[in-house]
Write an enzyme that holds these catalytic residues in place. Sequence first.
Site, PDB file in Angstrom:
ATOM      1  N   TYR A   1       8.446   7.380  17.556  1.00 33.15           N
ATOM      2  CA  TYR A   1       8.550   7.342  16.094  1.00 33.15           C
ATOM      3  C   TYR A   1       9.672   8.261  15.614  1.00 33.15           C
ATOM      4  O   TYR A   1      10.495   7.879  14.781  1.00 33.15           O
ATOM      5  CB  TYR A   1       7.219   7.764  15.481  1.00 33.15           C
TER       6      TYR A   1
ATOM      7  N   SER B   1       0.846  -1.192   0.000  1.00 25.73           N
ATOM      8  CA  SER B   1       0.000   0.000   0.000  1.00 25.73           C
ATOM      9  C   SER B   1       0.881   1.241   0.000  1.00 25.73           C
ATOM     10  O   SER B   1       2.099   1.156   0.138  1.00 25.73           O
ATOM     11  CB  SER B   1      -0.929   0.019   1.228  1.00 25.73           C
ATOM     12  N   GLY B   2       0.255   2.390  -0.153  1.00 25.65           N
ATOM     13  CA  GLY B   2       0.924   3.667   0.017  1.00 25.65           C
ATOM     14  C   GLY B   2       2.165   3.874  -0.826  1.00 25.65           C
ATOM     15  O   GLY B   2       2.189   3.567  -2.021  1.00 25.65           O
ATOM     16  N   ILE B   3       3.196   4.395  -0.185  1.00 26.34           N
ATOM     17  CA  ILE B   3       4.442   4.741  -0.876  1.00 26.34           C
ATOM     18  C   ILE B   3       5.081   3.521  -1.524  1.00 26.34           C
ATOM     19  O   ILE B   3       5.551   3.586  -2.662  1.00 26.34           O
ATOM     20  CB  ILE B   3       5.421   5.404   0.114  1.00 26.34           C
TER      21      ILE B   3
END
Length: 249
Positions: free
Chosen positions: A150, A16-18
């Site tokens: 994070y 998914s995504g990047i």
Amino acid sequence: MSKLKDKVAVITGANSGIGLATAKRFLAEGAKVVISGRRASALEEATKDLEGDFITVVADVSKPEDNVNLIKSSVEKYGNIDVLFLNAGVAPMAPIDAVTEAHYDEVFNINVKGPILATKEALPYINEGGTILFTNSIVHQKGFDNLGVYSASKGALRAYSRVLTSELKPRGIRVNSIAPGPIETPLYNKMGLSEEQINELGSGFAQQVPLGRFGTSEEIANTALFLASDEASYVNGIEIEVDGGLSQV
């Protein structure tokens, strides 16, 4: 289009995504792509309409044995590796006084241990003059509330990439990082927030970005393509911010 013709690229977090956007971009440029993710069902769904030469490998980068299997499967299918794109990551939110050992372990195991172990496994098979890419983040450059662990994980990854750049100079392997700002990806849905909180967070981020909007996964994929291609043959050891100017003002 053939900027990566016959190059072998391994991408983690690519269901998914990047990661998925980059896999599509690399395939369109002639690469042979290993598309990796944690869930078989998500990989199958994400790749059902893809065209080009690729395989999928289920791998949780936080598990050492999965990193071994990922690289083994890649090499068995395609031989050596030209591009290793370590993109998998998580960003659960927690204020400093609510951080638990489980929270820390999840973030650092996926965001730091995973890329380091995957790199170690892949190094014997990366061609001379190959490329290693990391998906980092601008969070380690500024102080974003509730993203302490994070941010620390991304700072650690940046430090590691600098050492890797130096150690790999005898082999001519380039090491670069991409630091996205707010990007429209499924990552925000994995932060444990309600839809209302996600919308509020997104609105706040967008207002801070000089370009006034979120970026897209495709814009990150275009940057990854540049760094992986010969067009970036003298670009090494950098972290390039793709954030609409958020980290610069």
